[in-house]
Structures are given as structure tokens and as C-alpha cells.
Design an enzyme around this catalytic site. Structure first.
Site, mmCIF file in Angstrom:
data_model
loop_
_atom_site.group_PDB
_atom_site.id
_atom_site.type_symbol
_atom_site.label_atom_id
_atom_site.label_comp_id
_atom_site.label_asym_id
_atom_site.label_seq_id
_atom_site.Cartn_x
_atom_site.Cartn_y
_atom_site.Cartn_z
ATOM 1 N N LYS A 46 60.830 38.446 165.513
ATOM 2 C CA LYS A 46 61.074 37.633 166.333
ATOM 3 C C LYS A 46 62.700 36.930 165.825
ATOM 4 O O LYS A 46 63.138 36.312 164.554
ATOM 5 C CB LYS A 46 60.353 36.333 166.545
ATOM 6 C CG LYS A 46 59.996 35.489 165.171
ATOM 7 C CD LYS A 46 59.248 34.106 166.067
ATOM 8 C CE LYS A 46 57.782 33.190 164.874
ATOM 9 N NZ LYS A 46 57.024 32.217 165.360
ATOM 10 N N TYR A 267 86.908 16.141 154.044
ATOM 11 C CA TYR A 267 86.028 15.431 154.734
ATOM 12 C C TYR A 267 85.689 14.076 155.047
ATOM 13 O O TYR A 267 84.432 14.218 154.120
ATOM 14 C CB TYR A 267 85.780 16.423 156.117
ATOM 15 C CG TYR A 267 86.510 16.497 157.536
ATOM 16 C CD1 TYR A 267 87.398 16.116 157.566
ATOM 17 C CD2 TYR A 267 85.737 17.498 157.859
ATOM 18 C CE1 TYR A 267 88.294 17.587 158.102
ATOM 19 C CE2 TYR A 267 86.274 18.919 158.209
ATOM 20 C CZ TYR A 267 88.251 18.123 158.605
ATOM 21 O OH TYR A 267 88.931 18.979 160.343
#
Length: 387
Positions: A46, A267
Site C-alpha cells: 500500500k 531561513y
């Protein structure tokens, strides 16, 4: 532009890829089979095979797997159209009575986990000869899917009376097989039902398969074990188990900066240099699937030597410390996880689980396929599977 998986390291695209190792995959499957004893195995593929590529992993296991388990009917159809003939189990079952003709036509197996699904079976219009193998799911304490133990006898009576029922199995799912509580309480609810049941029984996910042999029963459902990561890191590492990483996530350094004491990185200036240092900018960020919350100090490997992340992860780039790696520079290969840096290490530092890291791999990251041991002897349908 659509990019097929490539077989050369870092071709003329952005220098990042996930290296998928078929030999490691097959090693993990065979090791898991030893752990499972005599139980048959649903190879759980899955979530795009936990980020490794649905069709790629199906191809790699096509001559080994007892069966495949996934969620989406569309993916199950893709397996059948590619020539996969093993049982394919829909773990969340069907979402409408309209799914049942396709399930029957494609010879799929399905979980039944609600009373409403029992009603949908009764209302389905199928050819007289159609037979669908079914697994009735019991809620023994996960409280996610499944009917209560008290409802099981009546539900089984209805399933056995359905004219299109193939073989009927019984299953449950453990909530804490990877934790301190283990499976004892849930197993106590399920065991009396299983003892009286005539048909295949499935209980064990990867963690239960590894830790609780009494749960193996007839079918086990390994997922993360197949991809080379531990399902219970508090108790055993992937290396302890003998697993090999199937995914090696790599990118190259595309810039080198020379910092002085007090200079900040990235950042928000979340990392401040305490001394002169070299920092490499790597072509990988959270848009590629690297965890944004990985802090400074998260391990990486540069040209096979361990180093660390510095500063905040940005969308397309991260920074790594090159101060102790004088040979490293522009073009050096940085392993984010794989052979030298375990998936479990990165997950722990980022405050998440190994499952999430591989599942989050972005579609923009191309795949490089390596290793093909055994595939030359696989059925032609396996080798022909689409990537």
C-alpha cells in the site's frame, strides 16, 4: 516532464534520486519468511509500496510473494493487468457495491469490516459463477476498522450464506505490537474466535511477526520489514534483525559556502557557526520528502563519511557540515538515509517514524533501480511489469 526511472547515477536532471535495491528487497522478504515460520505472507505494498514504487516492488517480488495486500482497487487492477496472478487483498475492503463486479472479475480478495459492507454484498449483482474470497475483520481494540467480537457469529453466518462467497478468513489488527502493551489484551479477545473458526486466520503485522510468534497463524502481513526498516525500534534495530535498506536516498552538493564565527545558515538563521567552517548546500528539501523538522545535527553521509545537517530544512535545499571532510565539495554525494545513515536514525531525530519518511518521498524524485538477483529467473510476466 515525465521522467522514467533511470539506471545511471545522477543523469542530466537535478542531482537527486532514490536508489531502489532489488537484492535488498528480496533478502528482506526471504528473511521475513524465515521469521514467519510456516505462515504465508501478504506482501503489503500500500501507499505506493511505502514510497518505493508499487509496480517496481511487485515486479521485484513477483516470483516470491504468496500474495499482495494494498488499499486501492485501481492499484489491484494494475497488478492484474501486469500479469500478477497471486492473491491480492484489499485491506480496507470495498467502498461501494459498485466495486464488487470489478473485484470479482479481477479475482481479488477483500476485507469486510462493517455491517454496511455485509448489506452491500447482499445487494451486489454478480454473475452466477462469481466467487470472491473474503476476510472478516474483527475489532479487538484498535477501534479503527472491524466489527465487534460479539457480532462475529452472525456476520459469519451471513457471509457463508452469500452465494458469491469464496474462501472466508478471519483477521484482526494490533494497535501496540511495537510498544510496551504488546498484543496480549487483543489476542485474548481474538483467540477464542480463531480457535472455533474453520478457515485462514491473519493477525500479525510486521511488529507482531517479529515479536510475537503466537500471532503468526495462517497469513502474516509484513510491510515495513520488507523495505528494510524495523517496525519496533525500541526493541530492535534493522541491523539487529538483519534487514537491508531497500531505499538509499541521495543528492549532490551544488554549492559550498565558507563561514566565519557568527555567520548563520538558512531561513531564520537557526544555526550559528561557532568557528570557521565549510557548509555544503544539497539539492534536497522538504518538497523532495526530506523531513522539514529534522534539526541541526541530524546525520547524513557525504561520500560515504558521516556528517550532519546544519540549519533549517527548506523546500529544495539543506545544508551539511563539511568542516571535517576536506575531500568533499561541489558534486559530492550526500546520503540522506540508506546504507551509512539508517532510516531509523533520521526518523528519531526528526520526531517521526521510519514509515512516514519513505512514504513521503516526492514524485519529483526519480528512481534508480539496482540489483536484479533472481529476476532473470522470474516469470516473464514479472520482468515485463511496468515501472
Amino acid at each position: 516532464m515525465s521522467r522514467p526511472p533511470h539506471t545511471e547515477s545522477f543523469p542530466l536532471f537535478r542531482p537527486i534520486h532514490a536508489r531502489i535495491d532489488f537484492d535488498a528487497l528480496r533478502h528482506n522478504y526471504l528473511l521475513t519468511r524465515e521469521l514467519a515460520g510456516g505462515a504465508r505472507m501478504w506482501a503489503v505494498i500500500k501507499a505506493n509500496a511505502y514510497g518505493h514504487g508499487l509496480m517496481r516492488i511487485a515486479r521485484g517480488l513477483a516470483d516470491l510473494a504468496d500474495g499482495f495486500a494494498l488499499l486501492d482497487l485501481e492499484d489491484a487492477v494494475r497488478l492484474r493487468e501486469a500479469g500478477i496472478t497471486q492473491p491480492v487483498l484489499l485491506l480496507e475492503g470495498f467502498f461501494s457495491p459498485r466495486d464488487l463486479p470489478e473485484i470479482a472479475a479481477r479475482r481479488l480478495s477483500t476485507v469486510v469490516h462493517t455491517l454496511e459492507q455485509l448489506d452491500w454484498l447482499a445487494s451486489a449483482r454478480l454473475p452466477a459463477a462469481a466467487r470472491i474470497p473474503l476476510f472478516l475483520k474483527v475489532n479487538t481494540g484498535m477501534n479503527r476498522l472491524g466489527i465487534g467480537p460479539a457480532e462475529v457469529p452472525a456476520a459469519l453466518t451471513r457471509l457463508r450464506a452469500w452465494p458469491h462467497a469464496g474462501q472466508i478468513g478471519l483477521m484482526t489488527h494490533f494497535a501496540d505490537a511495537d510498544g510496551e502493551r504488546g498484543v496480549e489484551a487483543q489476542l485474548a479477545r481474538f483467540a477464542p474466535l480463531a480457535a472455533r473458526f474453520e478457515g485462514p486466520v491473519s493477525m500479525a503485522n510486521s511488529a507482531a511477526l517479529l515479536r510475537f510468534p503466537q500471532t503468526h497463524a495462517d497469513w502474516v502481513r509484513p510491510g515495513i520489514l520488507l523495505y528494510g526498516a524495523s517496525p519496533a525500534t525500541a526493541f530492535s534495530s534493522a541491523a539487529d534483525i538483519g534487514l537491508k535498506p531497500v531505499m538509499r536516498f541521495e543528492a549532490r552538493i551544488i554549492s559550498v559556502q565558507h563561514l566565519q564565527p557568527g555567520d548563520r545558515v538558512g531561513y531564520g538563521g537557526m544555526y550559528t557557526a561557532e568557528r570557521s567552517m565549510r557548509v555544503g548546500t544539497v539539492a534536497c528539501g522538504y518538497a523532495d520528502g526530506y523531513p522539514r523538522h529534522a534539526p541541526s545535527g541530524t546525520p547524513v553521509a557525504v561520500d560515504g563519511l558521516r556528517s550532519r545537517l546544519v540549519g533549517r530544512v527548506s523546500m529544495d535545499m539543506i545544508a551539511v557540515d563539511l568542516s571535517e571532510l576536506p575531500q568533499a565539495g561541489l558534486g559530492s554525494v550526500v546520503e540522506l538515509w540508506g546504507e551509512h545513515v539508517s532510516l531509523d536514525e533520521v526518523a528519531q531525530r526528526a520526531g517521526t517514524v521510519n514509515y512516514e519518511l519513505v512514504c513521503a518521498l516526492a514524485l519529483r524524485v526519480p528512481a534508480v533501480e539496482v540489483g536484479a538477483a533472481g529476476l532473470e529467473d522470474a516469470p516473464a510476466s514479472a520482468v515485463a511489469l511496468a515501472r
